[in-house]
Write a protein that holds these residues in place. Structure first.
Motif, PDB file in Angstrom:
ATOM      1  N   ILE A  25       7.399 -14.162 -10.223  1.00  0.00           N
ATOM      2  CA  ILE A  25       6.077 -13.904  -9.632  1.00  0.00           C
ATOM      3  C   ILE A  25       6.782 -12.476  -8.474  1.00  0.00           C
ATOM      4  N   GLY A  26       7.439 -12.880  -7.859  1.00  0.00           N
ATOM      5  CA  GLY A  26       7.865 -12.033  -6.840  1.00  0.00           C
ATOM      6  C   GLY A  26       8.357 -10.656  -7.649  1.00  0.00           C
ATOM      7  N   GLU A  27       9.207 -10.668  -8.572  1.00  0.00           N
ATOM      8  CA  GLU A  27       9.592  -9.464  -9.337  1.00  0.00           C
ATOM      9  C   GLU A  27       8.574  -8.796  -9.696  1.00  0.00           C
ATOM     10  N   ALA A  28       7.511  -9.396 -10.424  1.00  0.00           N
ATOM     11  CA  ALA A  28       6.376  -8.598 -10.866  1.00  0.00           C
ATOM     12  C   ALA A  28       5.433  -8.098  -9.937  1.00  0.00           C
ATOM     13  N   HIS A  29       5.568  -8.586  -8.566  1.00  0.00           N
ATOM     14  CA  HIS A  29       4.710  -8.109  -7.368  1.00  0.00           C
ATOM     15  C   HIS A  29       5.468  -7.269  -6.410  1.00  0.00           C
ATOM     16  N   GLY A  30       6.762  -7.179  -6.591  1.00  0.00           N
ATOM     17  CA  GLY A  30       7.597  -6.231  -5.589  1.00  0.00           C
ATOM     18  C   GLY A  30       7.766  -6.896  -4.448  1.00  0.00           C
ATOM     19  N   VAL A  31       7.931  -8.369  -4.327  1.00  0.00           N
ATOM     20  CA  VAL A  31       8.370  -9.033  -3.129  1.00  0.00           C
ATOM     21  C   VAL A  31       9.322 -10.174  -3.327  1.00  0.00           C
ATOM     22  N   THR A  32       9.800 -10.836  -2.478  1.00  0.00           N
ATOM     23  CA  THR A  32      10.620 -11.869  -2.612  1.00  0.00           C
ATOM     24  C   THR A  32       9.909 -13.194  -3.222  1.00  0.00           C
ATOM     25  N   GLY A  33      10.853 -14.109  -3.626  1.00  0.00           N
ATOM     26  CA  GLY A  33      10.291 -15.442  -4.147  1.00  0.00           C
ATOM     27  C   GLY A  33       9.768 -16.106  -2.828  1.00  0.00           C
ATOM     28  N   SER A  34      10.435 -16.079  -1.524  1.00  0.00           N
ATOM     29  CA  SER A  34      10.089 -16.556  -0.376  1.00  0.00           C
ATOM     30  C   SER A  34       8.649 -16.126   0.109  1.00  0.00           C
ATOM     31  N   ARG A  35       8.621 -14.587  -0.364  1.00  0.00           N
ATOM     32  CA  ARG A  35       7.211 -14.087   0.097  1.00  0.00           C
ATOM     33  C   ARG A  35       6.238 -14.641  -0.679  1.00  0.00           C
ATOM     34  N   VAL A  36       6.368 -14.932  -1.939  1.00  0.00           N
ATOM     35  CA  VAL A  36       5.350 -15.470  -3.040  1.00  0.00           C
ATOM     36  C   VAL A  36       4.814 -16.863  -2.493  1.00  0.00           C
ATOM     37  N   THR A  37       6.174 -17.852  -2.094  1.00  0.00           N
ATOM     38  CA  THR A  37       5.888 -18.998  -1.251  1.00  0.00           C
ATOM     39  C   THR A  37       4.792 -18.977  -0.283  1.00  0.00           C
ATOM     40  N   GLN A  38       4.988 -17.845   0.673  1.00  0.00           N
ATOM     41  CA  GLN A  38       4.132 -17.778   1.764  1.00  0.00           C
ATOM     42  C   GLN A  38       2.430 -17.539   1.397  1.00  0.00           C
ATOM     43  N   LEU A  39       2.527 -16.443   0.370  1.00  0.00           N
ATOM     44  CA  LEU A  39       1.151 -15.975  -0.132  1.00  0.00           C
ATOM     45  C   LEU A  39       0.530 -17.123  -0.923  1.00  0.00           C
ATOM     46  N   LEU A  40       1.243 -18.097  -1.796  1.00  0.00           N
ATOM     47  CA  LEU A  40       0.516 -18.962  -2.480  1.00  0.00           C
ATOM     48  C   LEU A  40       0.255 -20.098  -1.457  1.00  0.00           C
ATOM     49  N   SER A  41       0.879 -20.403  -0.219  1.00  0.00           N
ATOM     50  CA  SER A  41       0.493 -21.250   0.667  1.00  0.00           C
ATOM     51  C   SER A  41      -0.606 -20.885   1.340  1.00  0.00           C
TER      52      SER A  41
END
Length: 88
Positions: A25-41
């Motif tokens: 998901i992060g790769e598709a959105h240009g962010v890290t996997g950690s940032r994806v975790t934050q945004l999904l939270s």
């Protein structure tokens, strides 16, 4: 102030629904996997959900577009159809 789910977070929730990892998901959105975790939270909190799976369920039930998107994107395996035959 009430939190809202952004378009980006909605996209990420739908990608989780398709089985994508946080890194994918992060790769598709240009962010890290950690940032994806934050945004999904943040999306989970905005929806009042216990976890991201619950947030996705709420999103699908609340927004018909989400369900229609996932129906187009996910092919249901025969094994799943057989396992769920008593529910159809």
């Amino acid at each position: 102030m009430t939190e809202t789910v952004t378009e980006r977070q909605a996209s990420m929730l739908l990608m989780r629904g398709r089985g994508c990892t946080h890194d994918e998901i992060g790769e598709a959105h240009g962010v890290t996997g950690s940032r994806v975790t934050q945004l999904l939270s943040a999306a989970r909190r905005a929806l009042g959900a216990r976890d991201v799976t619950h947030a996705l369920a709420i999103f699908i039930l609340a927004d018909q577009r989400a369900l229609e998107f996932l129906r187009r994107e996910i092919e249901i395996p025969d094994q799943a159809r057989e396992a769920l035959r008593d529910f159809t």
